[in-house]
Motif scaffolding. Structure first.
Motif, PDB file in Angstrom:
ATOM      1  N   ARG A 109     -71.846  91.302 -32.064  1.00  0.00           N
ATOM      2  CA  ARG A 109     -70.186  91.576 -32.413  1.00  0.00           C
ATOM      3  C   ARG A 109     -69.400  90.588 -31.594  1.00  0.00           C
ATOM      4  O   ARG A 109     -68.379  90.136 -31.979  1.00  0.00           O
ATOM      5  CB  ARG A 109     -70.047  92.898 -32.357  1.00  0.00           C
ATOM      6  CG  ARG A 109     -70.513  93.938 -33.409  1.00  0.00           C
ATOM      7  CD  ARG A 109     -70.014  95.306 -33.232  1.00  0.00           C
ATOM      8  NE  ARG A 109     -68.609  95.429 -33.106  1.00  0.00           N
ATOM      9  CZ  ARG A 109     -67.971  96.443 -33.019  1.00  0.00           C
ATOM     10  NH1 ARG A 109     -68.651  97.464 -32.871  1.00  0.00           N
ATOM     11  NH2 ARG A 109     -66.760  96.438 -33.107  1.00  0.00           N
ATOM     12  N   ALA A 110     -69.810  90.590 -30.184  1.00  0.00           N
ATOM     13  CA  ALA A 110     -69.083  89.629 -29.544  1.00  0.00           C
ATOM     14  C   ALA A 110     -69.105  88.176 -29.996  1.00  0.00           C
ATOM     15  O   ALA A 110     -68.001  87.552 -29.542  1.00  0.00           O
ATOM     16  CB  ALA A 110     -69.710  89.821 -28.107  1.00  0.00           C
ATOM     17  N   MET A 111     -70.002  87.835 -30.619  1.00  0.00           N
ATOM     18  CA  MET A 111     -69.983  86.450 -31.217  1.00  0.00           C
ATOM     19  C   MET A 111     -69.176  86.232 -32.540  1.00  0.00           C
ATOM     20  O   MET A 111     -69.365  85.421 -33.133  1.00  0.00           O
ATOM     21  CB  MET A 111     -71.557  85.899 -31.201  1.00  0.00           C
ATOM     22  CG  MET A 111     -72.383  85.914 -30.097  1.00  0.00           C
ATOM     23  SD  MET A 111     -71.575  84.850 -29.046  1.00  0.00           S
ATOM     24  CE  MET A 111     -73.072  84.319 -27.871  1.00  0.00           C
ATOM     25  N   GLY A 112     -68.721  87.196 -32.781  1.00  0.00           N
ATOM     26  CA  GLY A 112     -67.832  87.351 -33.960  1.00  0.00           C
ATOM     27  C   GLY A 112     -68.569  87.854 -35.375  1.00  0.00           C
ATOM     28  O   GLY A 112     -68.114  87.498 -36.469  1.00  0.00           O
ATOM     29  N   VAL A 113     -69.952  88.565 -35.208  1.00  0.00           N
ATOM     30  CA  VAL A 113     -70.470  88.961 -36.464  1.00  0.00           C
ATOM     31  C   VAL A 113     -69.660  90.099 -36.828  1.00  0.00           C
ATOM     32  O   VAL A 113     -69.488  91.006 -35.842  1.00  0.00           O
ATOM     33  CB  VAL A 113     -71.912  88.919 -36.091  1.00  0.00           C
ATOM     34  CG1 VAL A 113     -72.845  89.533 -37.331  1.00  0.00           C
ATOM     35  CG2 VAL A 113     -72.529  87.591 -35.956  1.00  0.00           C
ATOM     36  N   ARG A 114     -69.491  90.292 -37.843  1.00  0.00           N
ATOM     37  CA  ARG A 114     -68.758  91.649 -38.448  1.00  0.00           C
ATOM     38  C   ARG A 114     -70.026  92.721 -38.895  1.00  0.00           C
ATOM     39  O   ARG A 114     -70.485  92.526 -39.928  1.00  0.00           O
ATOM     40  CB  ARG A 114     -68.042  91.496 -39.759  1.00  0.00           C
ATOM     41  CG  ARG A 114     -66.519  90.801 -39.218  1.00  0.00           C
ATOM     42  CD  ARG A 114     -66.047  89.905 -40.559  1.00  0.00           C
ATOM     43  NE  ARG A 114     -65.713  90.891 -41.428  1.00  0.00           N
ATOM     44  CZ  ARG A 114     -65.222  90.562 -42.640  1.00  0.00           C
ATOM     45  NH1 ARG A 114     -65.498  89.187 -43.200  1.00  0.00           N
ATOM     46  NH2 ARG A 114     -64.750  91.251 -43.487  1.00  0.00           N
ATOM     47  N   ALA A 115     -70.296  93.474 -37.727  1.00  0.00           N
ATOM     48  CA  ALA A 115     -71.540  94.179 -37.823  1.00  0.00           C
ATOM     49  C   ALA A 115     -71.675  95.189 -38.937  1.00  0.00           C
ATOM     50  O   ALA A 115     -72.386  95.355 -39.570  1.00  0.00           O
ATOM     51  CB  ALA A 115     -71.769  94.923 -36.556  1.00  0.00           C
ATOM     52  N   ALA A 116     -70.294  95.678 -39.567  1.00  0.00           N
ATOM     53  CA  ALA A 116     -70.326  96.751 -40.313  1.00  0.00           C
ATOM     54  C   ALA A 116     -70.549  96.231 -41.665  1.00  0.00           C
ATOM     55  O   ALA A 116     -71.188  96.887 -42.437  1.00  0.00           O
ATOM     56  CB  ALA A 116     -69.119  97.476 -40.161  1.00  0.00           C
ATOM     57  N   ARG A 117     -70.087  94.891 -41.837  1.00  0.00           N
ATOM     58  CA  ARG A 117     -70.295  94.268 -43.309  1.00  0.00           C
ATOM     59  C   ARG A 117     -71.675  93.844 -43.162  1.00  0.00           C
ATOM     60  O   ARG A 117     -72.251  93.974 -44.374  1.00  0.00           O
ATOM     61  CB  ARG A 117     -69.458  93.187 -43.248  1.00  0.00           C
ATOM     62  CG  ARG A 117     -69.147  92.261 -44.500  1.00  0.00           C
ATOM     63  CD  ARG A 117     -68.184  91.029 -44.549  1.00  0.00           C
ATOM     64  NE  ARG A 117     -68.746  90.122 -45.489  1.00  0.00           N
ATOM     65  CZ  ARG A 117     -69.635  89.134 -45.138  1.00  0.00           C
ATOM     66  NH1 ARG A 117     -70.046  89.107 -43.787  1.00  0.00           N
ATOM     67  NH2 ARG A 117     -69.900  88.105 -45.771  1.00  0.00           N
ATOM     68  N   VAL A 118     -72.201  93.575 -42.199  1.00  0.00           N
ATOM     69  CA  VAL A 118     -73.780  93.037 -42.243  1.00  0.00           C
ATOM     70  C   VAL A 118     -74.555  94.270 -42.765  1.00  0.00           C
ATOM     71  O   VAL A 118     -75.423  93.980 -43.545  1.00  0.00           O
ATOM     72  CB  VAL A 118     -74.053  92.293 -40.907  1.00  0.00           C
ATOM     73  CG1 VAL A 118     -75.661  92.271 -40.787  1.00  0.00           C
ATOM     74  CG2 VAL A 118     -73.423  91.079 -40.798  1.00  0.00           C
ATOM     75  N   ASP A 119     -74.156  95.362 -41.957  1.00  0.00           N
ATOM     76  CA  ASP A 119     -74.960  96.658 -42.327  1.00  0.00           C
ATOM     77  C   ASP A 119     -74.981  96.801 -43.793  1.00  0.00           C
ATOM     78  O   ASP A 119     -75.946  97.177 -44.581  1.00  0.00           O
ATOM     79  CB  ASP A 119     -74.474  97.779 -41.512  1.00  0.00           C
ATOM     80  CG  ASP A 119     -74.876  97.872 -39.987  1.00  0.00           C
ATOM     81  OD1 ASP A 119     -75.674  97.114 -39.838  1.00  0.00           O
ATOM     82  OD2 ASP A 119     -74.236  98.568 -39.407  1.00  0.00           O
ATOM     83  N   MET A 120     -73.564  96.752 -44.294  1.00  0.00           N
ATOM     84  CA  MET A 120     -73.482  97.085 -45.804  1.00  0.00           C
ATOM     85  C   MET A 120     -74.569  96.093 -46.576  1.00  0.00           C
ATOM     86  O   MET A 120     -75.092  96.569 -47.449  1.00  0.00           O
ATOM     87  CB  MET A 120     -72.168  96.914 -46.116  1.00  0.00           C
ATOM     88  CG  MET A 120     -71.650  97.641 -47.477  1.00  0.00           C
ATOM     89  SD  MET A 120     -69.759  97.404 -47.817  1.00  0.00           S
ATOM     90  CE  MET A 120     -69.877  95.438 -48.274  1.00  0.00           C
ATOM     91  N   LEU A 121     -74.416  94.757 -46.389  1.00  0.00           N
ATOM     92  CA  LEU A 121     -74.909  93.976 -47.219  1.00  0.00           C
ATOM     93  C   LEU A 121     -76.464  93.994 -47.048  1.00  0.00           C
ATOM     94  O   LEU A 121     -77.112  94.018 -48.005  1.00  0.00           O
ATOM     95  CB  LEU A 121     -74.417  92.394 -46.861  1.00  0.00           C
ATOM     96  CG  LEU A 121     -73.088  92.139 -47.117  1.00  0.00           C
ATOM     97  CD1 LEU A 121     -72.610  90.736 -46.918  1.00  0.00           C
ATOM     98  CD2 LEU A 121     -73.012  92.375 -48.960  1.00  0.00           C
ATOM     99  N   THR A 122     -76.925  94.348 -45.978  1.00  0.00           N
ATOM    100  CA  THR A 122     -78.280  94.515 -45.537  1.00  0.00           C
ATOM    101  C   THR A 122     -78.891  95.537 -46.543  1.00  0.00           C
ATOM    102  O   THR A 122     -80.063  95.571 -46.969  1.00  0.00           O
ATOM    103  CB  THR A 122     -78.688  94.693 -44.190  1.00  0.00           C
ATOM    104  OG1 THR A 122     -77.936  93.601 -43.389  1.00  0.00           O
ATOM    105  CG2 THR A 122     -80.059  94.347 -43.712  1.00  0.00           C
TER     106      THR A 122
END
Lengths: 360, 542
Positions: free
Chosen positions: B431-444
């Motif tokens: 997240r600190a690197m700018g990955v939108r974790a919530a969106r990644v969760d959803m897509l995964t």
């Protein structure tokens, strides 16, 4: 029973325990159980045309609920206080039930071989304790020793009960195959469908729940109970403090399995059938939702949950069978998301606000 | 991605089939049959021979007919074989009964093959045969198709000859063999001849039969192998060799069954390997997502009646999307609120699974539905006599490997895969690197659910589709993921295939149910021994 300090020091990420209730709760629960039993038996004695008369069928149904309550207590003991979510407790319940079923089957008929041995009451009683107890001992020893925890434990318990279900479905097992055991006639020389036997079994179930509740209460409020809670909340830390976490887990797991086995043994004569369906993973996981709805780590919550869910099930499956699975599924979702402490937690927070008595 | 790969696969398959058809096409003009038409009078003489008194005389006549160049001889012998060749009661006309149901039979003239109305028991007399004659006619018919028709028909005829060659027909078979060019047909003919010679006591002919898997070869040799003498002992040796070869082929067959059963397990578990293995989310509704995929295949087939092939191909993207949509809905509405509480997630998603089951039961019906297989998935590929591979199982195996490869590529080469791996290894850092974790969760989760839908589409070709379809796979799927090692796609593949093969290997010894129990118990014990599975994650994965 000693008064337990309420201020559990929650470490990071550790949720506050619900288990620290005053002795008043124990007394109240016992009183409610005893008075319920007396009330039901008393109402049963009324003439059958009386408005408040409770028929034998209802007594049997209530007896069945009490067996479920005992099973729920067993699950709450390990899930609530040790954090072990067993999705295979139905297996222990069913093993106890099969021991009783084989005993009942051997009454008044000529059965030879190993099944004849179970035709003696003391041997049956031994089997009811030993079959689930030994399975839990071996399974638990293997699992806890290699530190299988959390969801992994849940998954392999589910696999265990699934494997047993397949095994008991086989006709070669000699325990009735997929039909299971049924058409029982008598218990200890008394016909099963007699009025006295119905009441006796009901009273035995209530007594079993009462006894189990007191034992669980003693266990959880003792030093052992505190080690259990410590293990649940911070297993590694407890181990570093010098406690043999595996031994604690194993001991409580075996006790819980035996309780489940006794529940199964009491259940079978009241329902009149035991079949491999009791090994189904769905049943085991249903038990977990009883406890979750009632409230984890409260013991009396498990009793309430088992009663409420099963009463709902009886009503819904007869009135509108399609709605039952929606209801059960919805319960799982709602309870875990909106009511993590269950009914008991709801009651406790109400009591904190109002200072009133615990009432459902 | 996987859709494109699958399309390419089909294209490759079609090209392969076309290439394989070329030799068949080329063989066709090679069998121009030059038959000089015989006169009606000669034909009548031949037919009268067939109606001779005494079966022996009839047998000779059959040989004459078979050796003649009459263009109708096949129809005659076929009719004679089925008791439909008849002679006029008063007169010299011969007829073939085209339909012998009822009292009045439609008949055609046996020589001109023209429709001549009807006949009955009173006007015509059918020509009878006995069992010896029947065998002889069958042999003659087989020999006839040996010289006519394309390679395929000749091969079938030659195969039918094995074990039926007798003293009368042996000369004919030898002649055919001398003229035959196709290797496959020659082989069958040589087998047929050798079998006949061995029965006559020719020890040398046994050499030809060495390693033949045909059951008829085996059945003929078994009685010969009893007793003493050179022939018997040689025959025993040949039989033992056949037995070894057959066993070996059956082992290959078992392996194939195991791999195809394993590929079903892998398909069912591979989506779980992403949601559970990579994200750490316990999704008990995974089985129901499989079920939804299977139902979308069934539903598409209802929309496109009469086109099961098209429906199945469309079902692959459709099943993916339906299951992915449900998966994302579950993630958004339930799972994301239970992050970091695995046991609660387990219970809540189990609740979702019950709701989905009942939903399907209410909307469709509690009954199981059969999904039709398209033409090109039916039947099986007979590799040898003891080894056949059904196309549907082969297709599932290939489909599984394609899905696996596609999924692996997504995880390895795409931006999403990179982000998923980053979030899995260290959520906060990602997240600190700018990955939108919530969106990644959803897509995964959507990806994992979509793959479950694909598994459902594949399953619809193997079993019936019903509300309980998912339940049957959930325990197995979790075991496969745990067995393979959480967070490891390769582990899931190896574990699924291993369990599938193990199950098939055990089945002949202990039966299907016990084999499953043994495998379950084995995996439970294995997990006790190695809680991290076959391929434990290396280093510290938080």
């Amino acid at each position: 029973m000693s008064q337990v300090c309420t201020g559990s020091s929650g470490a990071g990420g550790v949720r506050r325990s619900m288990g620290h209730l005053s002795d008043r709760t124990t007394m109240l629960t016992c009183a409610v159980l005893v008075s319920a039993a007396v009330l039901v038996v008393g109402l049963n004695l009324l003439p059958s045309d009386h408005a408040l008369h409770v028929g034998d069928a209802t007594v049997s149904l209530l007896g069945k609920y009490f067996c479920y309550m005992l099973l729920a207590l067993a699950v709450d003991l390990i899930w609530g206080y040790l954090g072990i979510l067993s999705l295979g407790h139905g297996a222990f319940f069913a093993l106890g039930g099969y021991a009783m079923g084989l005993y009942l089957n051997a009454q008044g008929t000529n059965i030879d071989g190993w099944q004849a041995w179970l035709g003696h009451f003391p041997l049956m009683a031994l089997a009811v304790v030993l079959a689930p107890g030994l399975l839990a001992l071996v399974f638990g020893w293997l699992a806890f020793r290699s530190r299988v925890t959390g969801v992994y434990f849940s998954i392999i318990t589910q696999a265990m009960t699934f494997a047993l279900m397949l095994a008991f479905n086989r006709n070669e097992m000699g325990v009735g195959g997929s039909t299971g055991l049924t058409r029982f006639s008598e218990l200890l020389g008394m016909p099963l469908n007699s009025h006295a036997m119905t009441v006796a079994l009901f009273v035995a179930s209530v007594l079993a729940v009462l006894l189990a509740f007191v034992i669980c209460r003693m266990m959880t409020t003792s030093r052992l109970g505190r080690v259990c809670i410590a293990t649940r909340d911070a297993e590694a830390r407890t181990r570093f403090l010098g406690y043999r976490v595996e031994h604690v887990k194993l001991a409580v797991f075996v006790v819980s399995a035996v309780m489940a086995g006794i529940a199964g043994a009491l259940y079978v004569p009241q329902v009149g059938i035991i079949n491999p369906g009791s090994f189904a993973p769905l049943f085991s996981i249903e038990v977990v939702v009883w406890v979750a709805l009632g409230g984890r780590a409260t013991l009396f919550g498990a009793l309430i949950g088992a009663l409420v869910v099963n009463w709902l099930k009886t009503v819904l499956t007869t009135e509108m069978p399609d709605a039952w699975l929606f209801m059960l599924g919805g319960l799982f979702v709602v309870v875990t998301m909106a009511l993590p402490q269950g009914i008991a937690g709801l009651a406790a927070s109400m009591r904190r606000q109002k200072g009133g008595a615990v009432h459902e | 991605m996987s859709r494109r790969a699958i399309r390419d696969l089909w294209r490759a398959g079609i090209v392969l089939v076309l290439v394989m058809m070329v030799p068949v096409m080329m063989a066709l003009p090679g069998v121009v049959h030059a038959g000089d038409q015989i006169s009606d009078e000669q034909a009548r003489t031949l037919l009268e021979g067939l109606d001779a008194s005494g079966f022996e005389a009839k047998g000779e006549a059959v040989e004459r007919v078979a050796a003649s160049t009459a263009s109708q001889r096949e129809r005659w012998l076929q009719a004679l074989l089925e008791g439909r060749l008849a002679r006029e009661r008063r007169g010299d006309h011969f007829y073939i009964i085209t339909d012998d149901g009822g009292r009045e039979w439609p008949i055609i003239d046996a020589i001109t093959l023209e429709d001549v109305g009807t006949g009955s028991r009173r006007t015509i007399n059918t020509i009878t045969i006995n069992n010896t004659l029947r065998t002889q006619i069958e042999g003659a018919l087989a020999a006839m198709s040996l010289t006519a028709g394309d390679v395929k028909a000749r091969l079938a005829a030659a195969r039918a000859l094995v074990g039926t060659v007798d003293a009368i027909s042996v000369a004919r078979v030898e002649d055919t063999l001398a003229e035959e060019e196709s290797l496959a047909v020659r082989e069958q003919l040589e087998t047929a001849l050798a079998l006949h010679r061995v029965q006559q006591g020719d020890v040398d002919a046994l050499e030809t039969l060495r390693g033949h898997l045909d059951t008829r070869v085996r059945n003929t040799l078994v009685p010969l192998a009893e007793g003493d003498g050179e022939l018997a002992s040689e025959a025993r040796g040949v039989l033992a060799g056949i037995e070894r070869k057959r066993e070996w082929h059956q082992r290959v067959q078992t392996l194939f069954f195991g791999l195809s059963a394993g590929s079903i397990l892998v398909l069912a578990a591979i989506g779980l390997a992403i949601t559970f293995g990579v994200m750490g989310v316990i999704n008990m509704a995974h089985g129901e997502l499989i079920m939804l995929g299977a139902y979308s295949a069934w539903w598409l087939q209802q929309l496109l009646p009469g086109q099961p092939g098209l429906a199945l191909i469309l079902a692959i993207p459709f099943g993916f999307l339906v299951a992915a949509a449900f998966g994302i809905a579950i993630e958004r509405s339930v799972i994301r609120f239970l992050k970091g509480r695995p046991l609660e997630t387990l219970l809540a998603t189990f609740g979702v699974s019950l709701i989905l089951q009942q939903l399907v039961r209410t909307v469709f019906s509690p009954l199981n539905r059969a999904v039709a297989s398209p033409e090109w998935l039916r039947g099986s590929w007979q590799v040898t006599e003891a080894l056949s591979i059904s196309y549907s199982r082969l297709a599932v195996l290939i489909f599984c490997l394609v899905v696996f490869a596609a999924l692996w590529a997504v995880m390895r080469f795409t931006r999403l895969g990179l982000e998923v791996r980053a979030v899995t290894q260290n959520r906060d850092m990602a997240r600190a690197m700018g990955v939108r974790a919530a969106r990644v969760d959803m897509l995964t989760f959507g990806l994992g659910a979509g793959v479950a839908g694909l598994a459902g589409v594949a399953l619809s070709q193997i079993t019936n589709v019903g509300p309980n379809l998912g339940q049957n796979y959930i325990v197995d799927s979790f075991l496969v993921v745990v067995f393979g090692g959480v967070g490891n796609l390769w582990g899931t593949l190896v574990a699924g295939m291993t369990l599938g093969v193990l199950n098939q290997v055990l089945q002949p010894w202990v039966g299907a149910v016990l084999a499953k129990i043994v495998v379950l118990v084995g995996v439970i014990l294995f997990i006790q021994k190695r809680p991290q599975g076959l391929f434990p994650p290396r280093g510290r994965v938080s």
